[in-house]
Design a protein around this motif. Structure first.
Motif, PDB file in Angstrom:
ATOM      1  N   VAL A  35      45.883  31.671   7.168  1.00 32.01           N
ATOM      2  CA  VAL A  35      46.612  32.378   6.010  1.00 32.01           C
ATOM      3  C   VAL A  35      48.274  32.135   6.279  1.00 32.01           C
ATOM      4  O   VAL A  35      48.889  31.839   7.357  1.00 32.01           O
ATOM      5  CB  VAL A  35      46.529  33.757   5.974  1.00 32.01           C
ATOM      6  CG1 VAL A  35      45.181  34.109   5.532  1.00 32.01           C
ATOM      7  CG2 VAL A  35      46.781  34.478   7.190  1.00 32.01           C
ATOM      8  N   PRO A  36      49.190  32.334   5.213  1.00 29.95           N
ATOM      9  CA  PRO A  36      50.430  31.558   5.290  1.00 29.95           C
ATOM     10  C   PRO A  36      51.458  32.930   5.712  1.00 29.95           C
ATOM     11  O   PRO A  36      52.349  33.235   5.153  1.00 29.95           O
ATOM     12  CB  PRO A  36      50.902  31.382   3.859  1.00 29.95           C
ATOM     13  CG  PRO A  36      49.913  32.181   3.145  1.00 29.95           C
ATOM     14  CD  PRO A  36      48.554  32.238   3.809  1.00 29.95           C
ATOM     15  N   TYR A  80      41.256  26.672  -0.265  1.00 28.13           N
ATOM     16  CA  TYR A  80      41.315  27.658  -1.259  1.00 28.13           C
ATOM     17  C   TYR A  80      42.936  27.921  -1.785  1.00 28.13           C
ATOM     18  O   TYR A  80      43.978  28.202  -1.043  1.00 28.13           O
ATOM     19  CB  TYR A  80      40.983  29.145  -0.937  1.00 28.13           C
ATOM     20  CG  TYR A  80      39.707  29.280  -0.333  1.00 28.13           C
ATOM     21  CD1 TYR A  80      38.586  29.284  -1.270  1.00 28.13           C
ATOM     22  CD2 TYR A  80      39.477  29.122   1.129  1.00 28.13           C
ATOM     23  CE1 TYR A  80      37.311  29.591  -0.779  1.00 28.13           C
ATOM     24  CE2 TYR A  80      37.955  29.392   1.521  1.00 28.13           C
ATOM     25  CZ  TYR A  80      37.230  29.469   0.597  1.00 28.13           C
ATOM     26  OH  TYR A  80      35.769  29.321   1.313  1.00 28.13           O
ATOM     27  N   VAL A  81      43.248  27.753  -3.267  1.00 29.52           N
ATOM     28  CA  VAL A  81      44.172  27.626  -4.014  1.00 29.52           C
ATOM     29  C   VAL A  81      44.389  28.843  -4.972  1.00 29.52           C
ATOM     30  O   VAL A  81      43.577  28.543  -5.786  1.00 29.52           O
ATOM     31  CB  VAL A  81      44.917  26.306  -4.355  1.00 29.52           C
ATOM     32  CG1 VAL A  81      46.261  26.339  -4.858  1.00 29.52           C
ATOM     33  CG2 VAL A  81      44.830  25.491  -3.055  1.00 29.52           C
ATOM     34  N   LEU A 116      43.700  35.935  -3.140  1.00 30.15           N
ATOM     35  CA  LEU A 116      43.120  36.046  -1.927  1.00 30.15           C
ATOM     36  C   LEU A 116      43.565  37.163  -1.210  1.00 30.15           C
ATOM     37  O   LEU A 116      44.060  37.957  -2.158  1.00 30.15           O
ATOM     38  CB  LEU A 116      43.865  34.530  -1.205  1.00 30.15           C
ATOM     39  CG  LEU A 116      43.114  33.538  -1.466  1.00 30.15           C
ATOM     40  CD1 LEU A 116      44.096  32.140  -1.141  1.00 30.15           C
ATOM     41  CD2 LEU A 116      41.858  33.065  -0.988  1.00 30.15           C
ATOM     42  N   GLY A 117      43.459  37.479  -0.123  1.00 32.43           N
ATOM     43  CA  GLY A 117      43.535  38.688   0.392  1.00 32.43           C
ATOM     44  C   GLY A 117      44.661  39.428   0.608  1.00 32.43           C
ATOM     45  O   GLY A 117      44.712  40.523   0.825  1.00 32.43           O
ATOM     46  N   TYR A 118      45.813  38.636   0.920  1.00 38.34           N
ATOM     47  CA  TYR A 118      47.193  39.256   1.201  1.00 38.34           C
ATOM     48  C   TYR A 118      48.042  39.056  -0.301  1.00 38.34           C
ATOM     49  O   TYR A 118      47.763  38.122  -0.963  1.00 38.34           O
ATOM     50  CB  TYR A 118      48.102  38.604   2.210  1.00 38.34           C
ATOM     51  CG  TYR A 118      47.219  38.653   3.476  1.00 38.34           C
ATOM     52  CD1 TYR A 118      47.499  39.813   4.263  1.00 38.34           C
ATOM     53  CD2 TYR A 118      46.372  37.931   3.976  1.00 38.34           C
ATOM     54  CE1 TYR A 118      47.048  40.162   5.610  1.00 38.34           C
ATOM     55  CE2 TYR A 118      45.992  38.121   5.429  1.00 38.34           C
ATOM     56  CZ  TYR A 118      46.182  39.360   6.037  1.00 38.34           C
ATOM     57  OH  TYR A 118      45.577  39.468   7.210  1.00 38.34           O
ATOM     58  N   LEU A 122      48.798  32.562  -1.832  1.00 29.57           N
ATOM     59  CA  LEU A 122      48.456  31.515  -2.589  1.00 29.57           C
ATOM     60  C   LEU A 122      47.292  30.327  -2.218  1.00 29.57           C
ATOM     61  O   LEU A 122      46.707  29.744  -2.680  1.00 29.57           O
ATOM     62  CB  LEU A 122      49.637  30.622  -3.255  1.00 29.57           C
ATOM     63  CG  LEU A 122      50.639  31.602  -4.188  1.00 29.57           C
ATOM     64  CD1 LEU A 122      51.774  30.695  -4.477  1.00 29.57           C
ATOM     65  CD2 LEU A 122      50.093  32.139  -5.274  1.00 29.57           C
ATOM     66  N   VAL A 123      47.176  30.351  -0.802  1.00 29.10           N
ATOM     67  CA  VAL A 123      46.656  29.353   0.046  1.00 29.10           C
ATOM     68  C   VAL A 123      45.900  29.845   1.313  1.00 29.10           C
ATOM     69  O   VAL A 123      46.449  30.606   1.903  1.00 29.10           O
ATOM     70  CB  VAL A 123      47.528  28.184   0.604  1.00 29.10           C
ATOM     71  CG1 VAL A 123      46.708  27.071   1.189  1.00 29.10           C
ATOM     72  CG2 VAL A 123      48.394  27.489  -0.859  1.00 29.10           C
TER      73      VAL A 123
END
Length: 137
Positions: A35-36, A80-81, A116-118, A122-123
């Protein structure tokens, strides 16, 4: 040993293989979604899928290093985007290609998703990789 397969009867993939085959006895690493987030857990690149993809690749590289592997040993990914815009997906895929992750070439799926989870994420990229004998911790 890894055998990467591009199926002649299917559409030729631009930078990935249709399948990867690993001989029995090869050590595999199944990585959680990268995750980012930075080391302090803060989101990197808010609103910017390209910057987030760069952070995700950096984090994925660290995950691989921790298990004695590297981007060149990745067999499969799911990218995933959060977007319905194919241009955004393509921009993220460009980061994947530039990272060396597609050197294999590995098998991959690129998906546009609703969330997504957070918050602000976005990615995300999940991966499966081999761990070479020389890299085993």
């Amino acid at each position: 040993m890894i055998q990467r397969v591009t199926v002649p009867g299917l559409f030729p993939p631009p930078t990935y293989s249709h399948a990867s085959v690993v001989e029995a006895g090869t050590r595999l690493a199944f990585l959680a979604g990268s995750v980012p987030l930075d080391a302090e857990g803060k989101l990197v690149g808010e609103g910017d899928p390209v910057r987030q993809a760069e952070q995700v690749i950096a984090n994925l590289t660290e995950q691989l290093r921790a298990v004695g592997s590297g981007l060149e040993h990745v067999l499969s990914t799911d990218v995933y985007v959060v977007s319905t815009d194919t241009a955004a997906l393509s921009a993220v895929w460009d980061v994947v290609e530039e990272s060396g992750l597609s050197t294999g070439p590995h098998s991959s799926t690129l998906l546009g998703v609703s969330c997504l989870g957070y918050p602000g994420q976005l990615v995300e990229i999940t991966a499966t990789a081999t761990v070479p004998e020389t890299g085993r911790p």
